[in-house]
Design a protein around this motif. Structure first.
Motif, PDB file in Angstrom:
ATOM      1  N   TRP A  59      -1.793  -1.274  -4.117  1.00  0.00           N
ATOM      2  CA  TRP A  59      -2.832  -0.601  -4.274  1.00  0.00           C
ATOM      3  C   TRP A  59      -2.427   0.781  -3.911  1.00  0.00           C
TER       4      TRP A  59
ATOM      5  N   LEU B 262       0.715  -1.182  -0.220  1.00  0.00           N
ATOM      6  CA  LEU B 262       0.090  -0.099  -0.005  1.00  0.00           C
ATOM      7  C   LEU B 262       0.886   1.183  -0.096  1.00  0.00           C
TER       8      LEU B 262
ATOM      9  N   VAL C   7      -9.983  -0.971   0.261  1.00  0.00           N
ATOM     10  CA  VAL C   7      -8.869  -1.663   0.070  1.00  0.00           C
ATOM     11  C   VAL C   7      -8.588  -2.593   0.931  1.00  0.00           C
TER      12      VAL C   7
END
Length: 295
Positions: A61, A40, A74
């Motif tokens: 992501w 992330l 997410v």
């Protein structure tokens, strides 16, 4: 872990701030242990390059850790595509330096939002999965959580805040068999720390620390120590290990820092006028160039 299967093998792990530096090194170590890694961060292309290095199934992501709604989406996608995470590492962070009186209010606030609020948002988004897996949440903190330094007020305040947050969270979720760990780390060789040395006042302040306290450690070394703590579900991990002793004297540290600062700051200011640094490191520059909040 040679010849021994890691407890992380086959598990899903989430790492925030995974595009570079310590986050990237943590992701690599997790994948080497056999974990599937959810990367992330805010820089999609950089995250993709990290993903390509990993030997296990991993996905990335692009997300702002302070965005509650997007982080919740997410988290659901991570569980759907990689499986419910057993490990979440809250590593995303920013720093800025310089006199508080001259600091940009928006930059100061942004450091606190990413480092403190972003960690809480990360925990909130992934706790349902951690309850399901009896998982482990690791917060990357700092020596700054124990003893504050001048010219780094936003960073020190945010790192002290995440320490308190994690102590509270650990007590709250212990009966749900979720572990919460705090990683106290010192200077780590990342873009952010290299930028510290590029600014005269911060370089001088670091140079006045005792020799052990100003040593810079390679990111892979720090990551390895953190992953060993994850495997053992440690409540705390100190890198280097001598940082543990700072806990014993933390009550004495503020007056000592004040005394030294009263003596040294006028001399340093005469040689190098104090100015705000802005956000430090490549991650900080990426944050500054991105519309809206970022990490």
């Amino acid at each position: 872990m040679t010849g021994k299967v890691s407890p992380l093998s086959g598990r899903t792990a989430v790492v925030t701030g995974a595009a570079r530096g310590l986050g990237e090194a943590i992701a690599v170590r997790l994948a080497e242990r056999g974990a599937r890694v959810a990367l992330l961060g805010r820089e999609e292309e950089t995250l993709a390059r990290v993903r390509e290095r990993l030997p296990t199934e991993s996905l990335c992501w692009e997300v702002d850790v302070t965005d509650d709604a997007r982080m919740a989406v997410v988290a659901a996608e991570v569980t759907e595509q990689l499986g419910a995470p057993s490990v979440v590492v809250a590593n995303a962070g920013l720093a800025e330096g310089g006199p508080f009186a001259q600091s940009d209010p928006a930059i100061w606030r942004r450091v606190v939002e990413v480092n403190l609020v972003g960690s809480a948002v990360t925990a909130r988004a992934h706790l349902p999965a951690l309850f399901e897996t009896s998982g482990y949440f690791l917060q990357v903190a700092s020596l700054a959580s124990i003893g504050a330094a001048p010219m780094m007020s936003a960073y020190c305040a945010s790192k002290a805040g995440v320490e308190s947050f994690c102590h509270s969270l650990r007590a709250e979720v212990a009966h749900r068999r979720v572990g919460v760990g705090i990683a106290y780390i010192n200077w780590t060789d990342t873009d952010m720390i290299r930028d510290v040395d590029a600014h005269a006042v911060l370089r001088e302040l670091r140079g006045h620390m005792p020799p052990p306290a100003r040593k810079v450690y390679p990111a892979p070394f720090v990551a390895e120590r953190l992953i060993r703590a994850v495997e053992r579900r440690r409540p705390t991990v100190y890198v280097p290990s001598w940082l543990r002793s700072a806990q014993l004297v933390r009550a004495a540290m503020p007056p000592v820092v004040t005394m030294l600062s009263r003596r040294e700051l006028p001399r340093l200011a005469a040689a190098h006028p104090f100015e705000p640094t802005g956000l430090l490191g490549a991650g900080g520059r990426a944050d500054a160039s991105t519309s809206g909040p970022s990490t």
